[in-house]
Design an enzyme around this catalytic site. Structure first.
Site, mmCIF file in Angstrom:
data_model
loop_
_atom_site.group_PDB
_atom_site.id
_atom_site.type_symbol
_atom_site.label_atom_id
_atom_site.label_comp_id
_atom_site.label_asym_id
_atom_site.label_seq_id
_atom_site.Cartn_x
_atom_site.Cartn_y
_atom_site.Cartn_z
ATOM 1 N N SER A 99 0.787 -1.232 0.000
ATOM 2 C CA SER A 99 0.000 0.000 0.000
ATOM 3 C C SER A 99 0.818 1.280 0.000
ATOM 4 O O SER A 99 0.241 2.376 -0.046
ATOM 5 C CB SER A 99 -0.959 0.004 1.195
ATOM 6 O OG SER A 99 -2.034 -0.875 0.955
ATOM 7 N N ASN A 198 -8.815 -0.363 0.107
ATOM 8 C CA ASN A 198 -8.163 -0.275 -1.202
ATOM 9 C C ASN A 198 -9.082 0.285 -2.282
ATOM 10 O O ASN A 198 -8.614 0.848 -3.274
ATOM 11 C CB ASN A 198 -7.669 -1.659 -1.632
ATOM 12 C CG ASN A 198 -6.491 -2.146 -0.820
ATOM 13 O OD1 ASN A 198 -5.599 -1.378 -0.481
ATOM 14 N ND2 ASN A 198 -6.485 -3.425 -0.483
#
Length: 384
Positions: A99, A198
């Site tokens: 991430s 996400n």
């Protein structure tokens, strides 16, 4: 999706990368001290932290560390390249950065905003008509950036603790991921609270492609990687599950307790939210370039990336792509990333007095508790 795959691979050519080993990058490096000043990194604490790591162990097989700041820099490594041969770790090896990809995605969107191509108060429904159903209230680009959109998570190729191992060669497109999210309807009204997911950055990747008429991967390469000299950072070509170039193998402990080699894994379900492959040196270039105002114009950097959004419920800890941390007199902006077998952290004080890039080949990268290896290095990196 064919255009996306073609331009993603083309981005490697733009940056002068090859789908193979780097020349001269073969041997591991021991813990190393570089330039030193009185207010620099605590080399003694860092050397001790690395020396005390008896890797591989149950928590990790390798660790790569870079600590920088106004008073000097330090880098080191510990562990093995793979469990089969026990070869020494590659300090400059590539890894799945997870991430931390979101920092790049946020930066591209903010560059487009600075150019007048994107209005941060503009709506997703305007930029991507038909993507969301009528069940959704207008969602702004800024709300996507700050995880306050109310979108629910989409489908993935496996859960966070490694049980997706059997699906590691399967593919999910961004369109499929977003469609599955939309089908669930909104989780809450836009701006009401912050929920990290996400899905917001998957939609941002689609927005980047729509606005630029180019692939997300190519835009990231042209706007971020190339200007900052991130020569060893890239995205997979389509559904390619491999890490090309020198790398340390990653291992993931499944819910059954079995340890598996997780190095080859198609991360297409993460895409603009977590599909980047990089090195500690390149992520340091990203971190320093960002905080020096070389990536996002300083006014936007301060307003969007170094300011937390206001929410109606709860407390916000994430800005546009970064997380705010303040405890025990230490204030940091940071971002972590986790994919099976790999755990990454980038962090810095607001004035770049001290910065850290850390990559751990963690056997349980998505564990809720901080990995003991990570905790030890974090303490040493920000010791006075």
């Amino acid at each position: 999706m064919h255009a996306r795959v073609r331009t993603a691979c083309a981005a490697l050519v733009v940056l002068g990368l090859a789908a193979g080993p780097l020349a001269g990058a073969a041997a591991a490096s021991p813990a190393t001290t570089v330039v030193r000043k009185a207010d620099g990194p605590n080399a003694e604490a860092l050397r001790a932290a690395i020396a005390d790591l008896d890797l591989p162990d149950k928590d990790a097989t390798a660790a790569l560390v870079r600590v920088g700041g106004k008073g000097g820099s330090w880098h080191g490594s510990a562990g093995v390249r793979d469990l089969t041969t026990g070869r020494a770790v590659l300090e400059h090896g590539r890894f799945r950065a997870g991430s931390t990809t979101k920092v790049v995605t946020a930066a591209v969107v903010l560059q487009l905003a600075a150019e007048g191509e994107v209005d941060l108060d503009g709506h997703v429904q305007t930029y991507l008509p038909g993507l969301l159903s009528d069940d959704f209230d207008p969602i702004t680009v800024r709300q996507l950036l700050t995880f306050t959109s109310g979108l629910q998570p989409g489908i993935s190729l496996g859960g966070v603790d490694g049980e997706g191992f059997d699906n590691r060669y399967k593919t999910l497109t961004p369109e499929e991921v977003v469609a599955s999210s939309v089908a669930k309807g909104p989780a809450f009204d836009p701006g009401k609270r912050q929920v990290y997911a996400n899905i917001d950055y998957t939609v941002l990747g689609m927005l980047i492609e729509k606005v630029t008429d180019d692939s997300y991967e190519h835009q990231a390469a042209l706007r971020i990687f190339k200007p900052l000299g991130m020569r060893h950072t890239s995205f997979p070509c389509g559904s390619d599950p491999r890490i090309h170039g020198p790398h340390n193998r990653g291992y993931q402990k499944l819910t059954t307790g079995r340890l598996v080699d997780a190095t080859e894994w198609n991360m297409s379900d993460r895409w603009a939210a977590g599909d980047m492959i990089s090195t500690t040196a390149d992520l340091e270039r990203l971190l320093l370039g960002l905080f020096r105002g070389k990536v996002v114009p300083r006014p936007l950097l301060k307003k969007e990336m170094l300011t937390l959004p206001k929410v109606e419920e709860g407390e916000a800890t994430m800005s546009a792509g970064l997380q705010y941390y303040s405890k025990h007199g230490l204030t940091l902006w940071l971002k972590s990333g986790s994919r099976p077998g790999y755990r990454t952290v980038i962090a810095t004080t607001p004035d770049l007095t001290r910065s850290l890039v850390l990559s751990i080949n963690a056997t349980d990268a998505k564990a809720v508790a901080m990995n003991p290896v990570e905790e030890r290095i974090l303490r040493a990196a920000f010791a006075s």
